[in-house]
Write a protein that holds these residues in place. Structure first.
Motif, PDB file in Angstrom:
ATOM      1  N   MET A   1      69.491  34.790  25.374  1.00 59.49           N
ATOM      2  CA  MET A   1      70.135  36.025  25.614  1.00 59.49           C
ATOM      3  C   MET A   1      69.078  37.065  25.045  1.00 59.49           C
ATOM      4  N   ASN A   2      68.847  38.167  25.941  1.00 62.92           N
ATOM      5  CA  ASN A   2      67.743  39.163  25.478  1.00 62.92           C
ATOM      6  C   ASN A   2      68.757  40.120  24.757  1.00 62.92           C
ATOM      7  N   GLU A   3      68.247  40.991  23.940  1.00 67.81           N
ATOM      8  CA  GLU A   3      68.754  41.945  23.254  1.00 67.81           C
ATOM      9  C   GLU A   3      69.549  42.937  23.720  1.00 67.81           C
ATOM     10  N   ASN A   4      69.410  43.514  25.108  1.00 70.64           N
ATOM     11  CA  ASN A   4      69.783  44.306  25.924  1.00 70.64           C
ATOM     12  C   ASN A   4      71.311  43.781  26.510  1.00 70.64           C
ATOM     13  N   ILE A   5      71.283  42.510  26.702  1.00 70.57           N
ATOM     14  CA  ILE A   5      72.630  41.903  27.255  1.00 70.57           C
ATOM     15  C   ILE A   5      73.359  41.872  26.165  1.00 70.57           C
ATOM     16  N   LEU A  45      81.089  33.444  24.335  1.00 70.18           N
ATOM     17  CA  LEU A  45      79.993  33.366  25.016  1.00 70.18           C
ATOM     18  C   LEU A  45      78.901  33.586  24.623  1.00 70.18           C
ATOM     19  N   ILE A  46      78.821  34.751  23.796  1.00 68.82           N
ATOM     20  CA  ILE A  46      77.632  35.358  23.239  1.00 68.82           C
ATOM     21  C   ILE A  46      77.030  33.846  22.076  1.00 68.82           C
ATOM     22  N   LEU A  47      77.971  33.352  21.285  1.00 72.79           N
ATOM     23  CA  LEU A  47      77.349  32.248  20.442  1.00 72.79           C
ATOM     24  C   LEU A  47      76.993  31.030  21.225  1.00 72.79           C
ATOM     25  N   HIS A  48      77.548  30.974  22.291  1.00 74.30           N
ATOM     26  CA  HIS A  48      77.125  29.665  23.334  1.00 74.30           C
ATOM     27  C   HIS A  48      75.571  30.058  23.859  1.00 74.30           C
ATOM     28  N   GLU A  49      75.331  31.224  24.244  1.00 77.84           N
ATOM     29  CA  GLU A  49      74.169  31.684  24.469  1.00 77.84           C
ATOM     30  C   GLU A  49      73.080  31.738  23.690  1.00 77.84           C
ATOM     31  N   LEU A  50      73.617  31.830  22.355  1.00 76.55           N
ATOM     32  CA  LEU A  50      72.530  31.823  21.302  1.00 76.55           C
ATOM     33  C   LEU A  50      72.453  30.386  20.717  1.00 76.55           C
ATOM     34  N   ASN A  51      72.806  29.472  21.674  1.00 78.50           N
ATOM     35  CA  ASN A  51      72.799  27.953  21.100  1.00 78.50           C
ATOM     36  C   ASN A  51      73.493  27.628  19.934  1.00 78.50           C
ATOM     37  N   VAL A  52      74.345  28.415  19.416  1.00 82.75           N
ATOM     38  CA  VAL A  52      75.178  28.015  18.345  1.00 82.75           C
ATOM     39  C   VAL A  52      76.182  26.906  18.609  1.00 82.75           C
ATOM     40  N   CYS A  77      80.874  24.996  11.041  1.00 85.32           N
ATOM     41  CA  CYS A  77      82.001  25.916  11.134  1.00 85.32           C
ATOM     42  C   CYS A  77      81.382  27.260  11.503  1.00 85.32           C
ATOM     43  N   ARG A  78      82.174  27.957  12.467  1.00 81.63           N
ATOM     44  CA  ARG A  78      81.612  29.098  12.919  1.00 81.63           C
ATOM     45  C   ARG A  78      82.017  30.281  12.358  1.00 81.63           C
ATOM     46  N   ASP A  79      82.965  30.051  11.176  1.00 77.97           N
ATOM     47  CA  ASP A  79      83.563  31.206  10.499  1.00 77.97           C
ATOM     48  C   ASP A  79      82.580  32.492  10.014  1.00 77.97           C
ATOM     49  N   PHE A  80      81.390  32.063   9.657  1.00 77.88           N
ATOM     50  CA  PHE A  80      80.526  33.047   9.028  1.00 77.88           C
ATOM     51  C   PHE A  80      80.019  33.988  10.347  1.00 77.88           C
ATOM     52  N   LEU A  81      80.133  33.420  11.434  1.00 76.14           N
ATOM     53  CA  LEU A  81      79.448  34.320  12.387  1.00 76.14           C
ATOM     54  C   LEU A  81      80.751  35.156  12.936  1.00 76.14           C
ATOM     55  N   GLY A  82      81.895  34.741  12.984  1.00 75.28           N
ATOM     56  CA  GLY A  82      83.109  35.210  13.304  1.00 75.28           C
ATOM     57  C   GLY A  82      83.372  36.689  12.191  1.00 75.28           C
ATOM     58  N   HIS A 100      70.669  41.469  14.697  1.00 77.75           N
ATOM     59  CA  HIS A 100      69.855  40.701  13.647  1.00 77.75           C
ATOM     60  C   HIS A 100      70.415  39.325  13.345  1.00 77.75           C
ATOM     61  N   ASN A 101      71.810  39.240  12.572  1.00 76.48           N
ATOM     62  CA  ASN A 101      72.081  38.164  12.138  1.00 76.48           C
ATOM     63  C   ASN A 101      72.356  37.366  13.206  1.00 76.48           C
ATOM     64  N   LEU A 102      73.099  37.779  14.264  1.00 78.72           N
ATOM     65  CA  LEU A 102      73.183  36.895  15.371  1.00 78.72           C
ATOM     66  C   LEU A 102      71.995  35.940  16.112  1.00 78.72           C
ATOM     67  N   THR A 103      70.966  36.622  16.025  1.00 81.78           N
ATOM     68  CA  THR A 103      69.902  36.073  16.696  1.00 81.78           C
ATOM     69  C   THR A 103      68.830  35.452  15.494  1.00 81.78           C
ATOM     70  N   ASN A 104      69.496  35.512  14.279  1.00 79.19           N
ATOM     71  CA  ASN A 104      68.816  34.858  13.204  1.00 79.19           C
ATOM     72  C   ASN A 104      69.819  33.991  12.366  1.00 79.19           C
ATOM     73  N   TRP A 105      70.631  33.420  13.105  1.00 81.74           N
ATOM     74  CA  TRP A 105      71.786  32.623  12.539  1.00 81.74           C
ATOM     75  C   TRP A 105      71.223  31.448  11.666  1.00 81.74           C
ATOM     76  N   LYS A 106      70.106  30.625  12.466  1.00 84.32           N
ATOM     77  CA  LYS A 106      69.849  29.457  11.764  1.00 84.32           C
ATOM     78  C   LYS A 106      68.944  29.846  10.411  1.00 84.32           C
ATOM     79  N   LEU A 107      68.335  31.016  10.367  1.00 88.35           N
ATOM     80  CA  LEU A 107      67.978  31.313   9.059  1.00 88.35           C
ATOM     81  C   LEU A 107      68.804  31.558   8.146  1.00 88.35           C
ATOM     82  N   TYR A 108      69.952  32.115   8.478  1.00 81.37           N
ATOM     83  CA  TYR A 108      70.904  32.345   7.496  1.00 81.37           C
ATOM     84  C   TYR A 108      71.724  31.176   6.864  1.00 81.37           C
TER      85      TYR A 108
END
Length: 113
Positions: A1-5, A45-52, A77-82, A100-108
């Motif tokens: 998902m691009n940042e504009n969307i 939808l956002i999390l799905h598109e970011l492959n979470v 668990c997706r709680d931290f994203l929520g 930044h957090n969402l696009t770097n969730w794996k690093l977190y």
């Protein structure tokens, strides 16, 4: 998902939270969240598109018991994203920080291991 969307969807989420607050104010209660199901669908939808991965905590608890299911290596668990979405809605983080957090969730996750 691009940042504009992603940015546009986050704007829509914020509008939903603001409208929910107005509705709650009209009824003078915080127990009613009319639009929350729509916000949850957009967040998913956002999390799905970011492959979470999907949250499988309930299934892992059924399979491995409590508390073992929480710490099983296959539990996600997706709680931290929520929490990040909520932090943004409450003004605790900026939209740029949320993106930044969402696009770097794996690093977190790597940092918290």
């Amino acid at each position: 998902m691009n940042e504009n969307i992603l940015s546009s969807l986050i704007d829509i989420l914020q509008e939903i939270h603001e409208k929910d607050k107005k509705i709650s104010d009209v009824f003078e209660t915080t127990d009613i969240e009319f639009l929350n199901p729509i916000a949850s669908k957009i967040e998913n939808l956002i999390l799905h598109e970011l492959n979470v991965p999907e949250d499988n905590t309930v299934q892992m608890l059924k399979l491995h018991g409590d508390p073992e299911g929480y710490s099983h290596e296959d539990t996600f668990c997706r709680d931290f994203l929520g929490d990040w979405f909520m932090d943004y809605a409450e003004g605790e983080i900026t939209k740029d920080e949320l993106i930044h957090n969402l696009t770097n969730w794996k690093l977190y996750l790597q940092e918290t291991d």
